[in-house]
Design a protein around this motif. Structure first.
Motif, PDB file in Angstrom:
ATOM      1  N   VAL A  55       0.867  -1.179   0.000  1.00 60.21           N
ATOM      2  CA  VAL A  55       0.000   0.000   0.000  1.00 60.21           C
ATOM      3  C   VAL A  55       0.905   1.231   0.000  1.00 60.21           C
ATOM      4  CG1 VAL A  55      -1.771   1.293   1.257  1.00 60.21           C
ATOM      5  CG2 VAL A  55      -1.816  -1.214   1.248  1.00 60.21           C
ATOM      6  N   THR A  56       0.877   1.978  -1.104  1.00 54.07           N
ATOM      7  CA  THR A  56       1.773   3.128  -1.228  1.00 54.07           C
ATOM      8  C   THR A  56       1.031   4.457  -1.237  1.00 54.07           C
ATOM      9  OG1 THR A  56       1.707   2.890  -3.630  1.00 54.07           O
ATOM     10  CG2 THR A  56       3.523   1.808  -2.469  1.00 54.07           C
ATOM     11  N   ASP A  57      -0.271   4.433  -1.521  1.00 57.41           N
ATOM     12  CA  ASP A  57      -1.073   5.660  -1.570  1.00 57.41           C
ATOM     13  C   ASP A  57      -2.294   5.499  -0.685  1.00 57.41           C
ATOM     14  OD1 ASP A  57       0.632   6.771  -3.570  1.00 57.41           O
ATOM     15  OD2 ASP A  57      -0.431   5.597  -5.080  1.00 57.41           O
ATOM     16  N   ALA A  58      -2.338   6.209   0.431  1.00 59.34           N
ATOM     17  CA  ALA A  58      -3.475   6.119   1.340  1.00 59.34           C
ATOM     18  C   ALA A  58      -3.424   7.255   2.349  1.00 59.34           C
ATOM     19  CB  ALA A  58      -3.479   4.787   2.072  1.00 59.34           C
ATOM     20  N   LEU A  59      -4.605   7.591   2.853  1.00 58.66           N
ATOM     21  CA  LEU A  59      -4.723   8.501   3.990  1.00 58.66           C
ATOM     22  C   LEU A  59      -4.994   7.625   5.197  1.00 58.66           C
ATOM     23  CD1 LEU A  59      -5.081  11.178   5.499  1.00 58.66           C
ATOM     24  CD2 LEU A  59      -7.446  11.206   4.688  1.00 58.66           C
ATOM     25  N   VAL A  60      -4.134   7.724   6.204  1.00 59.43           N
ATOM     26  CA  VAL A  60      -4.272   6.914   7.414  1.00 59.43           C
ATOM     27  C   VAL A  60      -4.527   7.847   8.589  1.00 59.43           C
ATOM     28  CG1 VAL A  60      -3.144   5.261   8.946  1.00 59.43           C
ATOM     29  CG2 VAL A  60      -2.650   5.223   6.494  1.00 59.43           C
ATOM     30  N   LYS A  61      -5.628   7.586   9.290  1.00 60.48           N
ATOM     31  CA  LYS A  61      -5.936   8.323  10.515  1.00 60.48           C
ATOM     32  C   LYS A  61      -5.763   7.348  11.668  1.00 60.48           C
ATOM     33  CE  LYS A  61      -9.144  11.363   8.147  1.00 60.48           C
ATOM     34  NZ  LYS A  61     -10.544  11.809   8.021  1.00 60.48           N
ATOM     35  N   ALA A  62      -4.860   7.668  12.575  1.00 60.74           N
ATOM     36  CA  ALA A  62      -4.550   6.779  13.690  1.00 60.74           C
ATOM     37  C   ALA A  62      -4.804   7.490  15.012  1.00 60.74           C
ATOM     38  CB  ALA A  62      -3.098   6.330  13.611  1.00 60.74           C
ATOM     39  N   THR A  63      -5.582   6.844  15.874  1.00 55.97           N
ATOM     40  CA  THR A  63      -5.822   7.346  17.219  1.00 55.97           C
ATOM     41  C   THR A  63      -5.252   6.315  18.179  1.00 55.97           C
ATOM     42  OG1 THR A  63      -7.842   8.432  16.467  1.00 55.97           O
ATOM     43  CG2 THR A  63      -7.554   8.185  18.844  1.00 55.97           C
ATOM     44  N   ASP A  64      -4.125   6.652  18.789  1.00 60.07           N
ATOM     45  CA  ASP A  64      -3.370   5.719  19.616  1.00 60.07           C
ATOM     46  C   ASP A  64      -3.635   5.954  21.096  1.00 60.07           C
ATOM     47  OD1 ASP A  64      -1.175   3.839  20.280  1.00 60.07           O
ATOM     48  OD2 ASP A  64      -0.211   5.678  21.001  1.00 60.07           O
ATOM     49  N   LYS A  65      -3.781   4.862  21.801  1.00 59.13           N
ATOM     50  CA  LYS A  65      -3.968   4.909  23.255  1.00 59.13           C
ATOM     51  C   LYS A  65      -2.879   4.106  23.956  1.00 59.13           C
ATOM     52  CE  LYS A  65      -7.837   7.224  23.099  1.00 59.13           C
ATOM     53  NZ  LYS A  65      -7.972   8.552  23.659  1.00 59.13           N
ATOM     54  N   GLY A  66      -1.651   4.203  23.436  1.00 56.71           N
ATOM     55  CA  GLY A  66      -0.517   3.540  24.062  1.00 56.71           C
ATOM     56  C   GLY A  66      -0.275   2.127  23.571  1.00 56.71           C
ATOM     57  N   ALA A  67      -0.596   1.850  22.306  1.00 58.64           N
ATOM     58  CA  ALA A  67      -0.418   0.511  21.743  1.00 58.64           C
ATOM     59  C   ALA A  67       1.054   0.178  21.542  1.00 58.64           C
ATOM     60  CB  ALA A  67      -1.151   0.407  20.408  1.00 58.64           C
ATOM     61  N   LEU A  68       1.376  -1.092  21.715  1.00 60.86           N
ATOM     62  CA  LEU A  68       2.715  -1.589  21.420  1.00 60.86           C
ATOM     63  C   LEU A  68       2.881  -1.741  19.909  1.00 60.86           C
ATOM     64  CD1 LEU A  68       2.956  -4.384  24.130  1.00 60.86           C
ATOM     65  CD2 LEU A  68       3.959  -2.095  24.217  1.00 60.86           C
ATOM     66  N   ASP A  69       4.122  -1.828  19.442  1.00 60.82           N
ATOM     67  CA  ASP A  69       4.400  -1.956  18.008  1.00 60.82           C
ATOM     68  C   ASP A  69       3.675  -3.145  17.384  1.00 60.82           C
ATOM     69  OD1 ASP A  69       6.037   0.231  18.296  1.00 60.82           O
ATOM     70  OD2 ASP A  69       7.899  -0.807  17.760  1.00 60.82           O
ATOM     71  N   CYS A  70       3.627  -4.288  18.084  1.00 62.35           N
ATOM     72  CA  CYS A  70       2.976  -5.479  17.525  1.00 62.35           C
ATOM     73  C   CYS A  70       1.479  -5.239  17.340  1.00 62.35           C
ATOM     74  CB  CYS A  70       3.229  -6.707  18.390  1.00 62.35           C
ATOM     75  SG  CYS A  70       2.703  -6.535  20.107  1.00 62.35           S
ATOM     76  N   THR A  71       0.871  -4.494  18.236  1.00 63.36           N
ATOM     77  CA  THR A  71      -0.552  -4.165  18.118  1.00 63.36           C
ATOM     78  C   THR A  71      -0.779  -3.204  16.965  1.00 63.36           C
ATOM     79  OG1 THR A  71      -0.844  -4.484  20.500  1.00 63.36           O
ATOM     80  CG2 THR A  71      -2.551  -3.232  19.340  1.00 63.36           C
ATOM     81  N   ILE A  72       0.106  -2.233  16.812  1.00 61.16           N
ATOM     82  CA  ILE A  72       0.000  -1.278  15.708  1.00 61.16           C
ATOM     83  C   ILE A  72       0.086  -2.017  14.380  1.00 61.16           C
ATOM     84  CG2 ILE A  72       1.065   0.718  14.581  1.00 61.16           C
ATOM     85  CD1 ILE A  72       2.096   1.513  17.438  1.00 61.16           C
ATOM     86  N   ARG A  73       1.061  -2.923  14.249  1.00 56.76           N
ATOM     87  CA  ARG A  73       1.200  -3.704  13.020  1.00 56.76           C
ATOM     88  C   ARG A  73      -0.055  -4.526  12.734  1.00 56.76           C
ATOM     89  NH1 ARG A  73       6.298  -3.298  14.326  1.00 56.76           N
ATOM     90  NH2 ARG A  73       7.200  -5.092  15.287  1.00 56.76           N
ATOM     91  N   ALA A  74      -0.592  -5.162  13.758  1.00 56.61           N
ATOM     92  CA  ALA A  74      -1.787  -5.995  13.577  1.00 56.61           C
ATOM     93  C   ALA A  74      -2.983  -5.163  13.128  1.00 56.61           C
ATOM     94  CB  ALA A  74      -2.111  -6.730  14.872  1.00 56.61           C
ATOM     95  N   ARG A  75      -3.180  -4.010  13.733  1.00 55.82           N
ATOM     96  CA  ARG A  75      -4.314  -3.161  13.376  1.00 55.82           C
ATOM     97  C   ARG A  75      -4.155  -2.572  11.977  1.00 55.82           C
ATOM     98  NH1 ARG A  75      -7.552  -5.468  16.879  1.00 55.82           N
ATOM     99  NH2 ARG A  75      -7.415  -4.648  18.990  1.00 55.82           N
TER     100      ARG A  75
END
Length: 91
Positions: A55-75
């Protein structure tokens, strides 16, 4: 690509929304409770995960509540699969 979501707004998680991009490249809008300490790392994990998925072209909106890297990757992976229809787990 269509709009897709993954994650929650619970503590220790991250909500990822992926939309088709109006411009080329990845645009990441990040809102995080740990922005000052880990904002750059969160952006890097999102970018690397999407790039690895093609995926090279996208708008990503991220609302983080203290997630670990592995959780971020999974989501991010789950949202990308939902947005593109490409099943990265099949094969």
């Amino acid at each position: 690509m269509k709009e897709a979501y993954a994650g929650t707004l619970e503590s220790g998680d991250i909500m990822i929304q992926i939309e088709p991009a109006e411009t080329q490249g990845l645009t990441i809008e990040l809102n995080s409770t740990v922005m000052y300490q880990f904002g750059e790392q969160i952006r890097n994990v999102i970018t690397e995960t999407l790039t690895d998925l093609g995926v090279t072209d996208a708008l990503v909106k991220a609302t983080d509540k203290g997630a670990l890297d592995c959780t971020i990757r999974a989501r991010v992976t789950a949202a990308a699969v939902r947005a593109t229809g490409k099943d990265v787990w099949a094969d």
